[in-house]
Design an enzyme around this catalytic site. Structure first.
Site, short mmCIF file in Angstrom:
data_model
loop_
_atom_site.label_atom_id
_atom_site.label_comp_id
_atom_site.label_asym_id
_atom_site.label_seq_id
_atom_site.Cartn_x
_atom_site.Cartn_y
_atom_site.Cartn_z
CE1 TYR A 101 -5.22 -5.00 3.89
CE2 TYR A 101 -2.91 -4.58 4.31
CZ TYR A 101 -3.94 -4.82 3.43
OH TYR A 101 -3.69 -4.88 2.08
NE ARG A 122 -4.33 -1.61 1.18
CZ ARG A 122 -5.53 -1.66 1.73
NH1 ARG A 122 -5.80 -0.90 2.76
NH2 ARG A 122 -6.46 -2.45 1.24
CG ASP A 129 -5.13 -1.38 -4.10
OD1 ASP A 129 -5.42 -2.58 -4.04
OD2 ASP A 129 -5.15 -0.61 -3.11
CB SER A 158 -8.47 -0.18 -3.84
OG SER A 158 -7.74 -0.17 -2.64
CD GLN A 182 -2.58 6.00 -3.89
OE1 GLN A 182 -2.68 6.87 -4.75
NE2 GLN A 182 -2.70 6.27 -2.60
#
Length: 375
Positions: free
Chosen positions: A228, A120, A128, A131, A125
């Protein structure tokens, strides 16, 4: 350099790992791109669109024999022997608890990359997959709930009287949970949410929902450095369960999204909690494929409890395959682009790159990822 996307063989999987958009982008990088005949049919991407984008339509065997194989799910036992030694195979590998499959990929001498293991960090990003898919899953969860709920979601004032707004409770405030909150609010529900991570309280309230949690000292330390949720103590779980049990009995719709990497989904809703809900209320369990957050949920099914509560256990992202495939394909393109030398238009994997090291499961006949190498 041949990059190919085979059709997914899991009967419930409707997504595809390449879109016509990403086919064009791969071709622009100098790759020869192939897509298995019919691979995108369930996602709304016909063969003609792939052909127009510059892809060759090929058989499953030819797609699996490519230099770079893009998949949604891990290669099956039937597919692994058909992969070319030395090939890069990129997918959501679901490696936890599937040691035999990882070893089979190592034995086939492929370089297997698990996209869900991406770190992360800002650079990752755009790649990902967790996500991008969770965002859609959270949206679809509320749409499914609204479809199963036998009443209107928003408050309505009519000449015949007032229809009260539905009460929606979201359990787990990651990407999926936040989208579920936002979607529920857009549909007019009164939304509450909870999570064990203290940082999520502000996020929940920023979306116009109310945060529900036991906010003690353990709660304040309940998040890992990677963002997390931590496994909570039995004492905290008991206190949280008591609070949730009281709250859930008043709800019309509950969406559960709680997952812990590498572990079974935490049990958030017991059979007794389901019994406390009124007939016609709905639970959507997004963690059903990991064992479920609800004791009564069943993968791929709509279950109905003895007291008339509907428990939805569908795989949400496969129910909106066009959007899910488009985003997933972009994630894969962004990752594969880092493995290609644009000057020579050939594969040039930098094995010491942090993204490669974080995602590479097998290479040169061995399991190389430190989390799985000595399992």
């Amino acid at each position: 350099m041949l990059i190919a996307a085979p059709a997914e063989t899991d009967h419930g999987e409707t997504r595809v790992a390449a879109s016509p958009e990403t086919v064009k982008k791969f071709a622009a990088l100098g790759a020869d791109v192939a897509v298995q005949d019919g691979a995108g049919d369930k996602a709304g991407f016909p063969d003609a669109d792939y052909r127009s984008a510059g892809a060759r339509l090929v058989s499953a065997d030819e797609a699996l024999a490519a230099d770079v194989v893009l998949k949604v799910r891990r290669p099956t036992a039937q597919e692994i022997p058909r992969l070319k030694p030395g090939a890069l195979v990129i997918a959501t590998m679901d490696p936890y608890g599937h040691r035999d499959a990882i070893e089979a990929m190592a034995k086939a001498r492929i370089a297997a990359f698990a996209m869900e293991l991406l770190p992360r960090i800002t650079r990752a990003q755009v790649m990902d997959v967790l996500s991008s898919q969770a965002n859609l899953a959270g949206y679809r969860a509320v749409i499914d709930a609204a479809a199963e709920f036998g009443r209107a979601m928003p408050m309505m004032m009519t000449p015949a009287g007032t229809v009260t707004a539905a009460r929606l409770f979201v359990m787990g405030v990651g990407v999926a949970g936040l989208q579920a909150i936002a979607t529920g609010r857009r549909l007019g529900a009164v939304v509450t949410a909870n999570d064990v991570r203290p940082a999520t309280k502000e996020q929940v309230e920023s979306l116009g929902a109310k945060f529900v949690a036991v906010e003690d000292e353990e709660f304040k330390q309940a998040e890992t450095a990677g963002g997390y949720a931590k496994e909570m103590s039995d004492g905290y779980k008991a206190k949280q369960a008591a609070l949730v049990a009281t709250h859930i009995a008043k709800q019309d719709i509950v969406v559960t999204t709680a997952l812990i990497p590498g572990r079974p989904a935490p049990r958030l809703i017991t059979a007794d909690m389901v019994k406390s809900m009124h007939a016609g209320s709905v639970i959507v369990d997004l963690a059903v494929e990991r064992g479920g957050n609800c004791e009564l949920s069943r993968p791929g099914e709509l279950a109905i409890s003895d007291n008339g509560v509907k428990i939805v256990g569908y795989s949400n992202v496969t129910r909106i395959p066009a959007s899910a495939s488009a985003l997933y394909a972009r994630n894969l393109y962004a990752f594969v682009e880092t493995l290609i030398d644009k000057a020579t238009k050939s594969l040039a994997v930098h094995w010491d790159d942090e993204l490669v090291k974080a995602t590479c499961l097998t290479r040169d006949g061995a399991v190389v990822h430190p989390a799985f190498a000595t399992e």
